[in-house]
Design a protein around this motif. Sequence first.
Motif, PDB file in Angstrom:
ATOM      1  N   PRO A 126     -60.503  51.834 -10.611  1.00 17.09           N
ATOM      2  CA  PRO A 126     -61.574  51.158  -9.930  1.00 17.09           C
ATOM      3  C   PRO A 126     -61.481  49.811 -10.932  1.00 17.09           C
ATOM      4  O   PRO A 126     -60.848  49.868 -12.058  1.00 17.09           O
ATOM      5  N   ILE A 127     -62.253  48.891 -10.261  1.00 18.04           N
ATOM      6  CA  ILE A 127     -62.358  47.545 -10.890  1.00 18.04           C
ATOM      7  C   ILE A 127     -63.413  47.739 -12.035  1.00 18.04           C
ATOM      8  O   ILE A 127     -64.732  48.272 -11.877  1.00 18.04           O
ATOM      9  N   GLU A 128     -63.088  47.424 -13.127  1.00 14.70           N
ATOM     10  CA  GLU A 128     -64.117  47.423 -14.315  1.00 14.70           C
ATOM     11  C   GLU A 128     -64.661  46.101 -14.706  1.00 14.70           C
ATOM     12  O   GLU A 128     -63.872  45.015 -14.828  1.00 14.70           O
ATOM     13  N   ASN A 129     -66.088  46.029 -14.324  1.00 17.65           N
ATOM     14  CA  ASN A 129     -66.641  44.650 -14.633  1.00 17.65           C
ATOM     15  C   ASN A 129     -66.941  44.197 -16.182  1.00 17.65           C
ATOM     16  O   ASN A 129     -67.391  43.361 -16.443  1.00 17.65           O
ATOM     17  N   ASN A 130     -66.651  45.264 -17.103  1.00 19.34           N
ATOM     18  CA  ASN A 130     -67.015  45.132 -18.447  1.00 19.34           C
ATOM     19  C   ASN A 130     -65.859  44.404 -19.554  1.00 19.34           C
ATOM     20  O   ASN A 130     -65.984  44.027 -20.437  1.00 19.34           O
ATOM     21  N   LYS A 131     -64.776  44.092 -18.715  1.00 20.77           N
ATOM     22  CA  LYS A 131     -63.782  43.268 -19.473  1.00 20.77           C
ATOM     23  C   LYS A 131     -63.889  41.944 -19.290  1.00 20.77           C
ATOM     24  O   LYS A 131     -64.447  41.267 -18.352  1.00 20.77           O
ATOM     25  N   PRO A 132     -63.640  41.261 -20.545  1.00 24.15           N
ATOM     26  CA  PRO A 132     -63.851  39.630 -20.579  1.00 24.15           C
ATOM     27  C   PRO A 132     -62.797  38.977 -19.425  1.00 24.15           C
ATOM     28  O   PRO A 132     -61.918  39.654 -19.029  1.00 24.15           O
ATOM     29  N   ALA A 133     -63.404  37.850 -18.930  1.00 25.24           N
ATOM     30  CA  ALA A 133     -62.391  37.230 -17.891  1.00 25.24           C
ATOM     31  C   ALA A 133     -61.373  36.407 -18.453  1.00 25.24           C
ATOM     32  O   ALA A 133     -60.522  36.320 -17.468  1.00 25.24           O
ATOM     33  N   GLY A 134     -61.053  36.313 -19.710  1.00 23.07           N
ATOM     34  CA  GLY A 134     -59.818  35.534 -20.399  1.00 23.07           C
ATOM     35  C   GLY A 134     -58.826  36.659 -20.507  1.00 23.07           C
ATOM     36  O   GLY A 134     -58.016  35.909 -20.796  1.00 23.07           O
ATOM     37  N   THR A 135     -58.900  37.909 -20.104  1.00 21.15           N
ATOM     38  CA  THR A 135     -57.621  38.836 -20.313  1.00 21.15           C
ATOM     39  C   THR A 135     -57.094  39.113 -19.108  1.00 21.15           C
ATOM     40  O   THR A 135     -57.729  39.161 -18.069  1.00 21.15           O
ATOM     41  N   ALA A 136     -55.853  39.284 -19.338  1.00 14.69           N
ATOM     42  CA  ALA A 136     -54.999  39.952 -18.120  1.00 14.69           C
ATOM     43  C   ALA A 136     -54.150  41.417 -18.757  1.00 14.69           C
ATOM     44  O   ALA A 136     -54.202  41.409 -19.775  1.00 14.69           O
ATOM     45  N   LEU A 137     -53.988  41.891 -17.450  1.00 17.46           N
ATOM     46  CA  LEU A 137     -53.477  43.280 -17.892  1.00 17.46           C
ATOM     47  C   LEU A 137     -51.823  43.228 -17.667  1.00 17.46           C
ATOM     48  O   LEU A 137     -51.520  42.678 -16.645  1.00 17.46           O
ATOM     49  N   MET A 138     -51.184  43.772 -18.697  1.00 21.70           N
ATOM     50  CA  MET A 138     -49.593  43.887 -18.441  1.00 21.70           C
ATOM     51  C   MET A 138     -49.624  45.196 -17.594  1.00 21.70           C
ATOM     52  O   MET A 138     -50.358  45.784 -17.293  1.00 21.70           O
ATOM     53  N   MET A 139     -48.213  45.511 -17.326  1.00 25.52           N
ATOM     54  CA  MET A 139     -47.841  46.659 -16.435  1.00 25.52           C
ATOM     55  C   MET A 139     -48.338  47.797 -17.037  1.00 25.52           C
ATOM     56  O   MET A 139     -48.516  48.838 -16.622  1.00 25.52           O
ATOM     57  N   THR A 140     -48.173  47.850 -18.513  1.00 25.30           N
ATOM     58  CA  THR A 140     -48.535  49.058 -19.210  1.00 25.30           C
ATOM     59  C   THR A 140     -50.166  49.435 -19.232  1.00 25.30           C
ATOM     60  O   THR A 140     -50.282  50.354 -19.741  1.00 25.30           O
ATOM     61  N   GLY A 141     -50.783  48.231 -19.121  1.00 19.10           N
ATOM     62  CA  GLY A 141     -52.307  48.696 -18.968  1.00 19.10           C
ATOM     63  C   GLY A 141     -52.928  47.885 -19.997  1.00 19.10           C
ATOM     64  O   GLY A 141     -54.113  48.114 -20.374  1.00 19.10           O
ATOM     65  N   LYS A 142     -52.046  47.409 -21.092  1.00 16.50           N
ATOM     66  CA  LYS A 142     -52.884  46.860 -22.256  1.00 16.50           C
ATOM     67  C   LYS A 142     -53.250  45.422 -22.006  1.00 16.50           C
ATOM     68  O   LYS A 142     -52.666  44.646 -21.123  1.00 16.50           O
ATOM     69  N   ALA A 143     -54.270  44.861 -22.502  1.00 17.23           N
ATOM     70  CA  ALA A 143     -54.917  43.879 -22.276  1.00 17.23           C
ATOM     71  C   ALA A 143     -54.310  42.653 -23.223  1.00 17.23           C
ATOM     72  O   ALA A 143     -53.892  42.850 -24.174  1.00 17.23           O
ATOM     73  N   VAL A 144     -54.137  41.504 -22.526  1.00 19.43           N
ATOM     74  CA  VAL A 144     -53.409  40.040 -23.167  1.00 19.43           C
ATOM     75  C   VAL A 144     -54.344  39.068 -23.020  1.00 19.43           C
ATOM     76  O   VAL A 144     -54.865  38.910 -22.258  1.00 19.43           O
ATOM     77  N   LYS A 145     -54.276  38.417 -24.074  1.00 14.92           N
ATOM     78  CA  LYS A 145     -55.393  37.163 -23.952  1.00 14.92           C
ATOM     79  C   LYS A 145     -54.406  36.021 -23.732  1.00 14.92           C
ATOM     80  O   LYS A 145     -53.452  35.797 -23.989  1.00 14.92           O
TER      81      LYS A 145
END
Length: 50
Positions: A31-50
């Motif tokens: 599901p789409i999670e709204n609690n993540k900061p807008a400036g982060t992107a997800l890698m294919m592994t699922g880790k957040a990248v700034k």
Amino acid sequence: MKDMIKRIFLVAFILLVLTAISGFFYMQKHPIENNKPAGTALMMTGKAVK
């Protein structure tokens, strides 16, 4: 000629329905999670990248 056009539209409609169904099940699992900061992107592994 009409038969070929009907077959093309039928195949396109079936692919559209299958895409919608698979997207629905994907969104149920991820599901789409709204609690993540807008400036982060997800890698294919699922880790957040700034």
